[in-house]
Design a protein around this motif. Structure first.
Motif, PDB file in Angstrom:
ATOM      1  N   ALA A  52       0.827  -1.211   0.000  1.00 40.22           N
ATOM      2  CA  ALA A  52       0.000   0.000   0.000  1.00 40.22           C
ATOM      3  C   ALA A  52       0.861   1.261   0.000  1.00 40.22           C
ATOM      4  N   MET A  53       1.911   1.276   0.773  1.00 40.82           N
ATOM      5  CA  MET A  53       2.793   2.443   0.789  1.00 40.82           C
ATOM      6  C   MET A  53       3.474   2.636  -0.557  1.00 40.82           C
ATOM      7  N   THR A  54       3.900   1.536  -1.188  1.00 39.20           N
ATOM      8  CA  THR A  54       4.543   1.652  -2.504  1.00 39.20           C
ATOM      9  C   THR A  54       3.569   2.203  -3.531  1.00 39.20           C
ATOM     10  N   VAL A  55       2.343   1.653  -3.528  1.00 42.40           N
ATOM     11  CA  VAL A  55       1.338   2.154  -4.477  1.00 42.40           C
ATOM     12  C   VAL A  55       1.030   3.616  -4.206  1.00 42.40           C
ATOM     13  N   ALA A  56       0.928   3.986  -2.937  1.00 46.08           N
ATOM     14  CA  ALA A  56       0.654   5.391  -2.603  1.00 46.08           C
ATOM     15  C   ALA A  56       1.786   6.303  -3.069  1.00 46.08           C
ATOM     16  N   VAL A  58       3.866   5.662  -5.570  1.00 46.20           N
ATOM     17  CA  VAL A  58       3.806   5.713  -7.034  1.00 46.20           C
ATOM     18  C   VAL A  58       2.700   6.651  -7.489  1.00 46.20           C
ATOM     19  N   ILE A  59       1.536   6.554  -6.846  1.00 48.61           N
ATOM     20  CA  ILE A  59       0.430   7.436  -7.216  1.00 48.61           C
ATOM     21  C   ILE A  59       0.785   8.892  -6.940  1.00 48.61           C
ATOM     22  N   THR A  60       1.424   9.138  -5.823  1.00 46.95           N
ATOM     23  CA  THR A  60       1.814  10.519  -5.494  1.00 46.95           C
ATOM     24  C   THR A  60       2.813  11.063  -6.510  1.00 46.95           C
ATOM     25  N   VAL A  61       3.808  10.248  -6.847  1.00 40.57           N
ATOM     26  CA  VAL A  61       4.786  10.684  -7.855  1.00 40.57           C
ATOM     27  C   VAL A  61       4.109  10.895  -9.199  1.00 40.57           C
ATOM     28  N   GLY A  62       3.202   9.961  -9.583  1.00 38.42           N
ATOM     29  CA  GLY A  62       2.469  10.142 -10.836  1.00 38.42           C
ATOM     30  C   GLY A  62       1.629  11.404 -10.826  1.00 38.42           C
ATOM     31  N   GLY A  63       0.983  11.677  -9.688  1.00 37.14           N
ATOM     32  CA  GLY A  63       0.212  12.908  -9.590  1.00 37.14           C
ATOM     33  C   GLY A  63       1.073  14.153  -9.741  1.00 37.14           C
ATOM     34  N   LEU A  64       2.251  14.113  -9.120  1.00 39.04           N
ATOM     35  CA  LEU A  64       3.162  15.255  -9.263  1.00 39.04           C
ATOM     36  C   LEU A  64       3.599  15.434 -10.710  1.00 39.04           C
ATOM     37  N   ILE A  65       3.869  14.309 -11.401  1.00 38.71           N
ATOM     38  CA  ILE A  65       4.265  14.399 -12.817  1.00 38.71           C
ATOM     39  C   ILE A  65       3.125  14.966 -13.652  1.00 38.71           C
ATOM     40  N   ILE A  66       1.880  14.481 -13.373  1.00 42.89           N
ATOM     41  CA  ILE A  66       0.733  15.000 -14.115  1.00 42.89           C
ATOM     42  C   ILE A  66       0.545  16.490 -13.842  1.00 42.89           C
ATOM     43  N   LEU A  67       0.684  16.881 -12.591  1.00 41.19           N
ATOM     44  CA  LEU A  67       0.558  18.306 -12.253  1.00 41.19           C
ATOM     45  C   LEU A  67       1.614  19.147 -12.956  1.00 41.19           C
ATOM     46  N   GLU A  68       2.849  18.646 -12.963  1.00 41.85           N
ATOM     47  CA  GLU A  68       3.921  19.405 -13.593  1.00 41.85           C
ATOM     48  C   GLU A  68       3.720  19.508 -15.104  1.00 41.85           C
ATOM     49  N   SER A  69       3.345  18.394 -15.736  1.00 43.59           N
ATOM     50  CA  SER A  69       3.101  18.458 -17.184  1.00 43.59           C
ATOM     51  C   SER A  69       1.914  19.354 -17.507  1.00 43.59           C
ATOM     52  N   GLY A  70       0.834  19.277 -16.679  1.00 45.25           N
ATOM     53  CA  GLY A  70      -0.293  20.173 -16.890  1.00 45.25           C
ATOM     54  C   GLY A  70       0.085  21.627 -16.693  1.00 45.25           C
ATOM     55  N   ARG A  71       0.910  21.866 -15.678  1.00 39.80           N
ATOM     56  CA  ARG A  71       1.349  23.261 -15.470  1.00 39.80           C
ATOM     57  C   ARG A  71       2.151  23.776 -16.653  1.00 39.80           C
ATOM     58  N   MET A  72       3.025  22.917 -17.195  1.00 38.05           N
ATOM     59  CA  MET A  72       3.824  23.341 -18.342  1.00 38.05           C
ATOM     60  C   MET A  72       2.942  23.594 -19.566  1.00 38.05           C
ATOM     61  N   ARG A  73       1.934  22.714 -19.800  1.00 34.44           N
ATOM     62  CA  ARG A  73       1.033  22.952 -20.928  1.00 34.44           C
ATOM     63  C   ARG A  73       0.228  24.231 -20.733  1.00 34.44           C
ATOM     64  N   ILE A  74      -0.266  24.428 -19.510  1.00 36.54           N
ATOM     65  CA  ILE A  74      -1.063  25.638 -19.255  1.00 36.54           C
ATOM     66  C   ILE A  74      -0.199  26.887 -19.422  1.00 36.54           C
ATOM     67  N   ALA A  75       1.045  26.817 -18.921  1.00 38.89           N
ATOM     68  CA  ALA A  75       1.941  27.966 -19.086  1.00 38.89           C
ATOM     69  C   ALA A  75       2.225  28.232 -20.562  1.00 38.89           C
ATOM     70  N   SER A  76       2.446  27.143 -21.333  1.00 39.73           N
ATOM     71  CA  SER A  76       2.697  27.323 -22.769  1.00 39.73           C
ATOM     72  C   SER A  76       1.484  27.921 -23.473  1.00 39.73           C
ATOM     73  N   GLU A  77       0.285  27.431 -23.106  1.00 40.54           N
ATOM     74  CA  GLU A  77      -0.927  27.966 -23.741  1.00 40.54           C
ATOM     75  C   GLU A  77      -1.156  29.414 -23.343  1.00 40.54           C
ATOM     76  N   TYR A  78      -0.856  29.760 -22.083  1.00 41.26           N
ATOM     77  CA  TYR A  78      -0.973  31.163 -21.680  1.00 41.26           C
ATOM     78  C   TYR A  78       0.032  32.032 -22.436  1.00 41.26           C
ATOM     79  N   GLU A  79       1.214  31.506 -22.666  1.00 40.68           N
ATOM     80  CA  GLU A  79       2.196  32.269 -23.458  1.00 40.68           C
ATOM     81  C   GLU A  79       1.695  32.488 -24.878  1.00 40.68           C
ATOM     82  N   VAL A  80       1.091  31.431 -25.452  1.00 43.30           N
ATOM     83  CA  VAL A  80       0.520  31.588 -26.811  1.00 43.30           C
ATOM     84  C   VAL A  80      -0.567  32.652 -26.806  1.00 43.30           C
ATOM     85  N   ALA A  81      -1.450  32.609 -25.779  1.00 43.39           N
ATOM     86  CA  ALA A  81      -2.516  33.604 -25.711  1.00 43.39           C
ATOM     87  C   ALA A  81      -1.961  35.018 -25.537  1.00 43.39           C
TER      88      ALA A  81
END
Length: 500
Positions: A52-56, A58-81
């Motif tokens: 359970a700790m390992t899965v948690a 992994v999920i936390t790291v995956g969430g951080l990666i998703i957040l970081e990639s989403g932040r980068m996409r949002i920042a790029s789209e804001y730059e385009v705008a």
């Protein structure tokens, strides 16, 4: 019809009936699969928290990666705008500056003022910078359609700047030239330029709006992903804490059971210890009684026999002294042997049941015992004893006397001492005995080995009477033994009457 007796009818039991051909025992899982399933269940039960700790994690790291990639996409789209909004503003500024260039030309045609020429040059320079910035922007985004439209606008703006520069070189000489300068540009040229600028502005506004919509969508997706991951983490942690709670509850039950068993074992050990102490005291009492009886038998029976034999031999020797000197000499030797036997008998009796203890008390017995030991071993003795004898009870006196006897024997065998100190303290509740020597001292390992130097017997004697026995190295050298026992115990009258 013949009658068959009941005894002749065979009894058919269920196990005697053979199974039908299509009947077979229910299939069972192979033992290997069952063992593997058991091991897997045991492993999951033991290491579920780690999974359970390992899965948690992994999920936390995956969430951080998703957040970081989403932040980068949002920042790029804001730059385009932002870039699109900036391009829209520059296009509007470019349209205004081109209109300003035309106005400066007409003003210079009406009045040949150098201010119009200077303002025209400033506006033209600003138009060139705007065109260069927009050209770099369109080349960076790689929009070929917008770049082709912008090329037309740039060519028209460059023509306008070039023509205006020519017109503002010299003022019109006559009215016809002035009228030509003040004439409006061709409708098609102005409409085409305005339409191209409007189209580009609309295109950039759409680009900015599309980028903003994409960023909002990415924000919603990121929020949903993070929420789902957080919910999954919460579920995992709930399961983990539930499992930990089960494990802790099980551990608490096991620990409680162990504590209960330990308490039962302690009670059993305590009861057995009390029984062993009672048995040890009973055996010591029986031994002391047997010694007493044996000493009495030796004194009464053997003593009387030896004394009578000595008297008879002495009488015969007296009669044969003059007539048979050789026989008289043999009888004299027999008298000496009888004297040695009587002395041996007395020593054995004293060892088994000291008469001085029975007749005079513990103080005199301790003093006599220490003086005899000092005389045999060449010790100097120091006494710290009460001034007069007192009755402490036969059991206590025997126990303390045997402890002193064993201590002095051990000191003679192992201590190599030169001085002995014997102290006895008696108060209303306790009686304490202390014996100290200045020998080589007991070794530290011997302090833990209670099977040496008769320590077991001394400890049992003292503990059976509810006392305390201590042995330690004296300072600066030597060994000190101290015994403390209660003076009176209920139910103690004579030795040997205590039944286990």
């Amino acid at each position: 019809m013949s009658h068959v007796p009941p005894a002749a009818i065979p009894t058919i039991l269920p196990e005697d009936v053979p199974p039908f051909a299509d009947e077979s025992p229910p299939p069972r899982a192979p033992e290997g699969i069952a063992r593997r399933a058991t091991r897997l269940n045991e492993w999951m039960r033991r290491y579920s928290w780690a999974v359970a700790m390992t899965v948690a994690i992994v999920i936390t790291v995956g969430g951080l990666i998703i957040l970081e990639s989403g932040r980068m996409r949002i920042a790029s789209e804001y730059e385009v705008a932002l870039d699109a909004k900036g391009a829209t503003a520059q296009l509007s500024l470019l349209a205004a500056d081109i209109a300003t260039l035309t106005a400066d030309e007409r003003g210079f045609a009406l009045k040949a003022d150098g201010a119009y020429r200077a303002h025209f040059r400033e506006t033209a320079e600003r138009v060139r910078r705007t065109l260069a910035s927009l050209d770099g922007y369109y080349r960076r985004i790689g929009d070929d359609t917008a770049l082709a439209s912008f090329a037309q606008i740039r060519a028209a703006a460059d023509d306008e700047i070039a023509q205006g520069a020519v017109r503002l070189t010299d003022p019109p000489a006559d009215a016809a030239a002035r009228a030509s300068a003040l004439a409006l540009p061709p409708p098609d040229a102005g409409a085409t330029l305005d339409a191209a600028l409007s189209l580009l502005r609309l295109n950039e506004e759409q680009r900015a709006q599309h980028a903003l919509d994409a960023s909002r969508a990415d924000q919603r997706i990121s929020t949903l992903c993070v929420g789902a991951l957080c919910a999954l983490n919460i579920v995992l942690f709930i399961l983990l804490f539930r499992n930990l709670g089960i494990q802790l509850d099980k551990q608490a039950r096991v620990q409680k059971a162990l504590i209960t068993q330990q308490e039962e074992l302690d009670q059993l050990v305590f009861a057995r210890t009390r029984q062993l102490e009672a048995l040890a005291w009973h055996l010591q009492s029986v031994s002391e009684n047997e010694k007493t009886e044996l000493a009495r038998e030796l004194h009464d029976e053997l003593g009387s026999i030896l004394t009578a034999s000595k008297m008879d031999v002495a009488w015969v020797r007296g009669k044969l002294k003059d007539t048979e000197p050789a026989m008289a000499e043999k009888l004299a030797r027999a008298l000496g042997n009888l004297d040695q036997g009587i002395a041996l008998k007395r020593r054995i009796i004293e060892d088994m049941r000291p008469t001085v203890l029975a007749n005079f008390g513990l103080v005199t017995a301790l003093r006599s015992l220490a003086e005899e030991a000092a005389q045999r071993n060449g010790w100097s003795v120091e006494f710290d004893l009460p001034g007069e004898d007192m009755k402490l009870g036969e059991a206590i006196e025997i126990a303390l006397f045997r402890v002193a006897q064993e201590t002095l024997t051990n000191a003679a065998k192992y201590a190599h001492a030169r001085r002995i100190r014997v102290a006895l303290t008696v108060d209303e509740e306790n009686v304490s005995l202390s014996i100290t020597d200045d020998g080589i001292g007991i070794r530290p390992q011997d302090l833990k080995r209670t099977q040496t130097h008769g320590l077991v017997g001394m400890r049992q004697r003292v503990s059976a009477r509810g006392g305390r026995f201590e042995i330690e190295r004296a300072s600066p050298r030597g060994t000190a033994i101290s015994v403390s026992m209660p003076r009176e115990r209920s139910g103690d009258t004579r030795i040997g009457e205590r039944i286990a």
